[in-house]
Design an enzyme around this catalytic site. Sequence first.
Site, PDB file in Angstrom:
ATOM      1  N   CYS A 115       0.977  -1.139  -0.179  1.00 37.13           N
ATOM      2  CA  CYS A 115       0.157  -0.203   0.044  1.00 37.13           C
ATOM      3  C   CYS A 115       0.901   1.094  -0.201  1.00 37.13           C
ATOM      4  CB  CYS A 115      -0.966   0.049   1.349  1.00 37.13           C
ATOM      5  SG  CYS A 115      -2.147  -1.183   1.227  1.00 37.13           S
ATOM      6  N   HIS A 256      -3.124   6.889   3.309  1.00 35.99           N
ATOM      7  CA  HIS A 256      -3.483   5.649   2.775  1.00 35.99           C
ATOM      8  C   HIS A 256      -4.687   5.311   3.545  1.00 35.99           C
ATOM      9  CE1 HIS A 256      -3.970   1.805   1.207  1.00 35.99           C
ATOM     10  NE2 HIS A 256      -3.587   1.037   2.582  1.00 35.99           N
ATOM     11  N   ASN A 286     -10.090   0.104   0.072  1.00 35.34           N
ATOM     12  CA  ASN A 286      -8.712   0.088  -0.069  1.00 35.34           C
ATOM     13  C   ASN A 286      -8.124  -0.451  -1.433  1.00 35.34           C
ATOM     14  OD1 ASN A 286      -5.957  -0.439   0.221  1.00 35.34           O
ATOM     15  ND2 ASN A 286      -6.158  -1.659   2.070  1.00 35.34           N
TER      16      ASN A 286
HETATM   17  O1  UT7 Z   1      -3.732  -1.750   3.507  1.00 35.27           O
HETATM   18  C1  UT7 Z   1      -2.674  -2.435   4.024  1.00 35.27           C
HETATM   19  C2  UT7 Z   1      -2.750  -2.279   5.317  1.00 35.27           C
HETATM   20  N1  UT7 Z   1      -3.906  -2.922   5.971  1.00 35.27           N
HETATM   21  C3  UT7 Z   1      -4.491  -2.541   6.889  1.00 35.27           C
HETATM   22  O2  UT7 Z   1      -4.163  -1.528   7.405  1.00 35.27           O
HETATM   23  C4  UT7 Z   1      -5.592  -3.435   7.689  1.00 35.27           C
HETATM   24  C5  UT7 Z   1      -5.256  -3.399   9.038  1.00 35.27           C
HETATM   25  N2  UT7 Z   1      -6.382  -4.050  10.017  1.00 35.27           N
HETATM   26  C6  UT7 Z   1      -7.717  -3.600   9.881  1.00 35.27           C
HETATM   27  O3  UT7 Z   1      -8.018  -2.728   9.463  1.00 35.27           O
HETATM   28  C7  UT7 Z   1      -8.670  -4.598  10.899  1.00 35.27           C
HETATM   29  O4  UT7 Z   1      -7.659  -5.344  11.515  1.00 35.27           O
HETATM   30  C8  UT7 Z   1      -9.688  -5.224   9.945  1.00 35.27           C
HETATM   31  C9  UT7 Z   1     -10.683  -4.502   9.267  1.00 35.27           C
HETATM   32  C10 UT7 Z   1      -8.914  -6.382   8.759  1.00 35.27           C
HETATM   33  C11 UT7 Z   1     -10.368  -6.183  10.964  1.00 35.27           C
HETATM   34  O5  UT7 Z   1     -10.854  -5.613  12.043  1.00 35.27           O
HETATM   35  P1  UT7 Z   1     -10.834  -5.886  13.317  1.00 35.27           P
HETATM   36  O6  UT7 Z   1     -11.510  -4.994  14.434  1.00 35.27           O
HETATM   37  O7  UT7 Z   1      -9.323  -6.122  13.732  1.00 35.27           O
HETATM   38  O8  UT7 Z   1     -11.575  -7.231  13.619  1.00 35.27           O
HETATM   39  P2  UT7 Z   1     -10.830  -8.681  14.076  1.00 35.27           P
HETATM   40  O9  UT7 Z   1     -10.053  -9.450  13.194  1.00 35.27           O
HETATM   41  O10 UT7 Z   1     -10.377  -8.465  15.526  1.00 35.27           O
HETATM   42  O11 UT7 Z   1     -12.197  -9.515  14.278  1.00 35.27           O
HETATM   43  C12 UT7 Z   1     -13.241  -9.171  15.586  1.00 35.27           C
HETATM   44  C13 UT7 Z   1     -14.304 -10.391  15.205  1.00 35.27           C
HETATM   45  C14 UT7 Z   1     -14.088 -11.729  15.059  1.00 35.27           C
HETATM   46  O12 UT7 Z   1     -15.151 -12.491  15.734  1.00 35.27           O
HETATM   47  P3  UT7 Z   1     -14.671 -12.941  17.216  1.00 35.27           P
HETATM   48  O13 UT7 Z   1     -13.503 -13.923  16.816  1.00 35.27           O
HETATM   49  O14 UT7 Z   1     -14.454 -11.747  18.070  1.00 35.27           O
HETATM   50  O15 UT7 Z   1     -16.018 -14.179  17.585  1.00 35.27           O
HETATM   51  C15 UT7 Z   1     -14.121 -11.914  13.545  1.00 35.27           C
HETATM   52  O16 UT7 Z   1     -14.407 -13.304  13.178  1.00 35.27           O
HETATM   53  O17 UT7 Z   1     -15.028  -9.693  13.998  1.00 35.27           O
HETATM   54  C16 UT7 Z   1     -15.230 -10.971  13.114  1.00 35.27           C
HETATM   55  N3  UT7 Z   1     -15.208 -10.512  11.789  1.00 35.27           N
HETATM   56  C17 UT7 Z   1     -16.387 -10.192  11.201  1.00 35.27           C
HETATM   57  N4  UT7 Z   1     -17.783 -10.195  11.447  1.00 35.27           N
HETATM   58  C18 UT7 Z   1     -18.714  -9.901  10.643  1.00 35.27           C
HETATM   59  C19 UT7 Z   1     -14.228 -10.468  10.904  1.00 35.27           C
HETATM   60  N5  UT7 Z   1     -14.364 -10.164   9.807  1.00 35.27           N
HETATM   61  C20 UT7 Z   1     -15.988  -9.899   9.787  1.00 35.27           C
HETATM   62  C21 UT7 Z   1     -16.829  -9.405   9.067  1.00 35.27           C
HETATM   63  N6  UT7 Z   1     -18.186  -9.408   9.319  1.00 35.27           N
HETATM   64  N7  UT7 Z   1     -16.523  -9.002   7.956  1.00 35.27           N
END
Ligand code: UT7
Length: 329
Positions: A115, A256, A286
């Site tokens: 990115c 970004h 993104n």
């Molecule tokens: O551009 C390159 C660089 N990339 C980035 O900067 C991305 C950085 N990361 C992020 O933006 C975030 O970490 C994400 C958007 C990818 C994920 O958000 P998060 O708040 O970190 O969620 P998480 O991975 O901690 O997941 C929390 C919960 C999980 O459920 P449990 O284990 O708490 O029951 C996931 O399974 O949310 C669940 N989950 C979803 N639920 C509904 C993950 N994806 C989804 C979804 N819909 N699409």
Amino acid sequence: MSKIHAIITAVEGYAPEDVIDNEMLSKMVDTNDEWIMTRIGIKTRHILKGDKGPSDMAKIVVDKILKEKNISPDEIGLIICCTVTPDMQFPATANIIADKCGIKNGFGFDINAGCSGFVYGLTTATKYIESGFVKKALVIGAEKMTSIVDYQDRATCPIFGDAAAAVLLEATEEENVGVVDAILHSDGVGVKHLHQVAGGSCHPATIDTVMNRQHFIYQEGQAVFKWAVVKMAEVTEELLERNNMQKSDIDYLLPHQANLRIIKATGERLELKPEQVLVNIQEYGNTTSATIPMLMYQNKEKFKKGDNLILTSFGAGFTWGAILVKWAL
Ligand code: UT7
């Protein structure tokens, strides 16, 4: 002889017409609009359909720039395409774009810095201009991210979209305008957190790699989040300090667009007003190397000559960086 500076003299952007909204995604995976809006901040992402690649979107953008500036393709000395989704493994997409746009007098190559591609590309092109090696350079961010998105993985499929945007960089002897300074960083500790397992020479495509869904984006979201939320602000502060500037000297931040929470946290740490922090993630998601030039394209009418723009990114590698641009138009 006075020093040569690199100035941005044109910027254009393009996103395909087709979109996927959160409602459509919720029919593919177990997700919903509320989760996506709260955790990421994306409503829609544009998708490039069919046998087309980043070069097709880039051609639209480059043709617009050449027409707007009334310059011949022969005047372009350098074409850099920043992408993680090249049309082909080789040759470079920059060469494919050059061919499609009739650019025959220059040289070109791709930059893969995740990115941070555009920030790396603009810095590289600036050095070529400042050294006198080229007079006009195109720096393009072009991505067909949806070609490597797994629409069975709810953790990554809401995030990414397709777009292309580009700037024309030209040489000038005018003082105090253009690309003033840049700081780039990388740390391979990020490889394990964000990558595409197969398709490279270590794991060429086989039936197994396809069946195991290894040609898609692999991301450990939380690990990437923790780095991104700190590094864009930190490198911006480093850049300000090196240029004897205060946070209050920033007119606009072009961060970004990976996650609205990361963008807001970065703006707050830099003590910027919300209107100074440019955002378009709601509509495009993104688009990796294309996010920053697309933001620049959409907001160019707002910028005044002499405005201090900070472009900052964080991405796969890990890679991150910041550029100070004094708007020249
Ligand atoms: O551009 C390159 C660089 N990339 C980035 O900067 C991305 C950085 N990361 C992020 O933006 C975030 O970490 C994400 C958007 C990818 C994920 O958000 P998060 O708040 O970190 O969620 P998480 O991975 O901690 O997941 C929390 C919960 C999980 O459920 P449990 O284990 O708490 O029951 C996931 O399974 O949310 C669940 N989950 C979803 N639920 C509904 C993950 N994806 C989804 C979804 N819909 N699409």
